[in-house]
Design a protein around this motif. Structure first.
Motif, PDB file in Angstrom:
ATOM      1  N   LEU A   1       0.880  -1.234   0.076  1.00 23.70           N
ATOM      2  CA  LEU A   1       0.080  -0.153   0.027  1.00 23.70           C
ATOM      3  C   LEU A   1       0.957   1.326   0.059  1.00 23.70           C
ATOM      4  CD1 LEU A   1      -2.849   0.920   0.260  1.00 23.70           C
ATOM      5  CD2 LEU A   1      -2.417   1.407   2.650  1.00 23.70           C
ATOM      6  N   THR A   2       0.291   2.334  -0.794  1.00 24.82           N
ATOM      7  CA  THR A   2       0.790   3.628  -0.529  1.00 24.82           C
ATOM      8  C   THR A   2      -0.223   4.569  -0.761  1.00 24.82           C
ATOM      9  OG1 THR A   2       1.461   3.600  -3.052  1.00 24.82           O
ATOM     10  CG2 THR A   2       3.203   3.069  -1.727  1.00 24.82           C
ATOM     11  N   SER A   3       0.078   5.922  -0.532  1.00 21.22           N
ATOM     12  CA  SER A   3      -1.129   6.868  -0.837  1.00 21.22           C
ATOM     13  C   SER A   3      -1.393   7.208  -2.213  1.00 21.22           C
ATOM     14  CB  SER A   3      -0.619   8.100   0.024  1.00 21.22           C
ATOM     15  OG  SER A   3       0.573   8.506  -0.429  1.00 21.22           O
TER      16      SER A   3
ATOM     17  N   GLU B   1       6.579   3.923  11.869  1.00 19.78           N
ATOM     18  CA  GLU B   1       6.194   2.815  12.994  1.00 19.78           C
ATOM     19  C   GLU B   1       6.510   1.555  12.581  1.00 19.78           C
ATOM     20  OE1 GLU B   1       1.413   3.569  13.850  1.00 19.78           O
ATOM     21  OE2 GLU B   1       2.044   4.334  12.057  1.00 19.78           O
ATOM     22  N   PHE B   2       6.885   1.268  11.231  1.00 25.06           N
ATOM     23  CA  PHE B   2       7.247  -0.252  10.797  1.00 25.06           C
ATOM     24  C   PHE B   2       8.624  -0.237  11.009  1.00 25.06           C
ATOM     25  CE2 PHE B   2       8.055  -3.721   7.879  1.00 25.06           C
ATOM     26  CZ  PHE B   2       7.007  -4.613   8.507  1.00 25.06           C
TER      27      PHE B   2
ATOM     28  N   ALA C   1      -0.001  -3.231  11.086  1.00 22.74           N
ATOM     29  CA  ALA C   1       1.219  -2.891  11.031  1.00 22.74           C
ATOM     30  C   ALA C   1       1.777  -1.482  11.454  1.00 22.74           C
ATOM     31  CB  ALA C   1       1.873  -3.455   9.929  1.00 22.74           C
ATOM     32  N   SER C   2       0.570  -0.594  10.795  1.00 18.66           N
ATOM     33  CA  SER C   2       1.061   0.713  11.160  1.00 18.66           C
ATOM     34  C   SER C   2      -0.311   1.739  11.341  1.00 18.66           C
ATOM     35  CB  SER C   2       1.549   1.376  10.089  1.00 18.66           C
ATOM     36  OG  SER C   2       0.762   1.480   8.758  1.00 18.66           O
ATOM     37  N   SER C   3      -0.550   2.761  11.752  1.00 20.03           N
ATOM     38  CA  SER C   3      -1.929   3.356  11.705  1.00 20.03           C
ATOM     39  C   SER C   3      -2.473   3.681  10.487  1.00 20.03           C
ATOM     40  CB  SER C   3      -1.683   4.587  12.713  1.00 20.03           C
ATOM     41  OG  SER C   3      -0.668   5.237  12.555  1.00 20.03           O
ATOM     42  N   PHE C   4      -1.483   4.093   9.322  1.00 20.11           N
ATOM     43  CA  PHE C   4      -1.722   4.437   8.223  1.00 20.11           C
ATOM     44  C   PHE C   4      -2.458   3.352   7.488  1.00 20.11           C
ATOM     45  CE2 PHE C   4      -0.461   4.006   3.706  1.00 20.11           C
ATOM     46  CZ  PHE C   4      -1.095   5.099   3.220  1.00 20.11           C
ATOM     47  N   ARG C   5      -1.941   1.999   7.696  1.00 22.64           N
ATOM     48  CA  ARG C   5      -2.576   0.955   6.944  1.00 22.64           C
ATOM     49  C   ARG C   5      -3.975   0.554   7.694  1.00 22.64           C
ATOM     50  NH1 ARG C   5       0.189  -3.378   4.169  1.00 22.64           N
ATOM     51  NH2 ARG C   5       1.844  -1.877   3.790  1.00 22.64           N
TER      52      ARG C   5
ATOM     53  N   GLU D   1       4.362   6.955   4.555  1.00 20.09           N
ATOM     54  CA  GLU D   1       3.659   7.181   5.790  1.00 20.09           C
ATOM     55  C   GLU D   1       3.794   6.130   7.006  1.00 20.09           C
ATOM     56  OE1 GLU D   1       2.629   7.109   2.697  1.00 20.09           O
ATOM     57  OE2 GLU D   1       1.532   8.837   2.318  1.00 20.09           O
ATOM     58  N   GLU D   2       4.110   4.568   6.510  1.00 17.10           N
ATOM     59  CA  GLU D   2       4.087   3.926   7.543  1.00 17.10           C
ATOM     60  C   GLU D   2       5.574   3.530   7.991  1.00 17.10           C
ATOM     61  OE1 GLU D   2       2.643   0.501   4.603  1.00 17.10           O
ATOM     62  OE2 GLU D   2       1.843   0.448   6.654  1.00 17.10           O
TER      63      GLU D   2
ATOM     64  N   SER E   1       5.804   2.286   1.746  1.00 19.52           N
ATOM     65  CA  SER E   1       5.162   3.830   1.810  1.00 19.52           C
ATOM     66  C   SER E   1       5.765   4.512   2.886  1.00 19.52           C
ATOM     67  CB  SER E   1       3.663   3.463   2.266  1.00 19.52           C
ATOM     68  OG  SER E   1       3.207   3.093   3.415  1.00 19.52           O
TER      69      SER E   1
END
Lengths: 275, 275, 275
Positions: free
Chosen positions: A76-78, C61-62, A107-111, C57-58, C55
């Protein structure tokens, strides 16, 4: 289908696979880079027609012609998220089933946020491992360190039921025994082999296979999901008899899925209603 | 080459493969995500040197050093299209052959427009299935539902000739019999096996193989295209003798392409002038 | 480890592989599209847990949760470079080892600049072919035509030592004999088979395997790098006994890496201190 006994799953799974082979449903996949090759080959070997198309510009013309949509957030990316959302919305709008694979949801808040937004777009089926389904159900980050599960599927039964009820989706949790639930019914599919975990993208690919099965019977997503999981597991069981490790299992798995016949399906499918 | 009889295709195909093996042409590929692995491995097994490089920033330095360019629009987005056009322009400007694979050309107006713009950049060869070539020749959307063809190659002979004449490219339509035309001559290559359609990216990969063959004989693109298609088909025929399904065919296809010898090429190549 | 004799490399390599299998380190990979499938499968078959996550964004955190990071610039674009740099910085900041694969470093000035900037972010290990390491050490474009090396590994020993000293990284140059140096010590790993060069992404994948080995012993990057290269080469040697070409070698390589036992490692590992 309600109340189908254990004896009926084999014929049902065979019937659905036969329909995939006959109808060759067009399955649009917006998926991670790691999985594209295996996913396309799994769909082709099952008789479906895969199309990896993800550009925003062509979704309005393409997605309505697909018979099902598979969305997988692995890499995933934005930049990709808007196309995922647009395709999901188009699928719902045109009455096409769509299936979500929330890879590494915690795995992350974005995800996690991206997955939650996709769940809000009403997938027909959600398929993940135990950690992913628990992360989605609880909306919490940190349940697993990476893309591999830190939980087994049985740990996630209540999370799966909760997610199914809140989302309206059939939820499948894969593991040693695959759990399938619509929030009311719970089935277990016990086919498959442990070595599948050593082949990348087998989880992603079985999600796409679910999409193909749901494409040919969209009003019975619970049964189609259990059948796809079981058939994939049967192909793995047949494949492992010839395999010497994960890479040869991958080859034999696809060959077996392509060649699997009625007798093998009827004798091997192990799906049981658990509730 | 003009007027080459049927008897001469075997030695010609072998000669071209031998030159690929000796010269190891650098083939730049700007291709879809699904195909990258198989395409690179097909090129390597044939003796060529693949390079998947698509960043706008480095095309001016890289593309002029390549011996051929392969552009495939499978997972097209608006972000990649500028690099495809820039690379094609650079190839033409530096006298390097380039080959276009218009995957699913008729699946959307965005895609058709992109393919049409690429055709305007004067590819040396265009390779597609029947539906793709008909979509390009007629500039119409909707001739096929996805990436798989709804037409066989023989349906597309007239479309291929028309496209060849309007574009200046050699046009190849793959199917049970592969059709190759420069608008005047038409040849048929009858090698290959049906099971190739159950392996993703075999069409994409044979397009890249055409690029490798054209790289070593750019002034005879018609003959190089027919030879590449036939050699790939021969490797599939040799592979299927050992295969149990699509995944093992993929393995044996590449192994066979790597190991294929003169006797196999001479005895198996089936190319005929149809006009 | 300092001064380890030739006799000790086998047990050391086996010990490190055993730790990878037991600890299953999470290896984050930001890598090229061509390599993702093979790289993930190589890591899984060795016992590691791959995660292809890139990404921006993450990453915060990752990346701190990963045990090692692998960055490969194969299909580099300006869109991916910021994530590569951010991940490398996070790895260093959190004390996690990271490994750089400067694919085709000399193919363009854009690529060379990107690789140089990544080297400045202090990778633990740099793994390339002869041409790539020479391009990096000399900061010059044009040492190889594409992604394949125009030099053998022995040509690059001095360049590797110089790069190791200037960067602080362990530098590995793969070829018929793999060279490993920290600028002071130089070791040669002589396992492997020539046919590996006909399989795409084997170099990329062994870089990821180095990351997995360094993850379980980050303070001995020199030894971990040599061991990973040798073990991969041993798996290839075992695989080629069953292979008929590059595609079947790829299958047997992964199967062998998965199944390799202590006796095979001890009897086959060929690492020697060269200085």
């Amino acid at each position: 289908m309600e109340g189908a006994g254990a004896m009926e799953w084999g014929p049902l799974a065979w019937s659905l696979l036969s329909r995939v082979r006959q109808q060759s449903p067009l399955v649009q996949c917006i998926t991670n880079f790691v999985s594209m090759d295996l996913m396309a080959n799994v769909l082709l070997s099952a008789g479906a027609s895969p199309a990896m198309i993800h550009s925003l510009e062509e979704l309005p013309e393409f997605t309505p012609n697909a018979h099902a949509l598979c969305i997988n957030v692995g890499t995933l990316t934005s930049h990709w998220l808007p196309a995922m959302k647009a395709a999901a919305s188009l699928a719902v709008q045109h009455g096409k089933p769509w299936v979500l694979d929330p890879v590494a949801a915690g795995a992350s808040s974005f995800r996690l946020k991206a997955c939650t937004e996709l769940v809000d777009l009403r997938p027909t089926v959600i398929r993940g491992n135990g950690s992913e389904i628990m992360a989605l159900a609880d909306a919490t980050v940190g349940t697993a360190k990476g893309v591999d599960s830190a939980h087994n599927s049985m740990d996630a039964v209540e999370a799966a039921k909760s997610l199914a009820l809140s989302s309206g989706a059939v939820v499948a949790v894969t593991g040693a025994v695959d759990i399938i639930t619509d929030g009311h019914r719970v089935a277990g599919a016990a086919n498959g082999v442990a070595l599948l975990q050593k082949i990348t993208a087998t989880g992603c690919s079985v999600t796409a296979l679910i999409a193909a099965f749901v494409a040919v019977d969209p009003t019975h997503a619970f049964e189609a999901t259990a059948s796809a999981l079981s058939i994939f597991g049967v192909a793995a069981e047949m494949g492992i008899e010839m395999a010497k490790g994960p890479a040869s299992l991958r080859v034999h798995l696809i060959d077996s899925l392509y060649g699997i016949d009625e007798a093998s399906v009827l004798s091997r499918v192990k799906i049981t209603h658990m509730k």
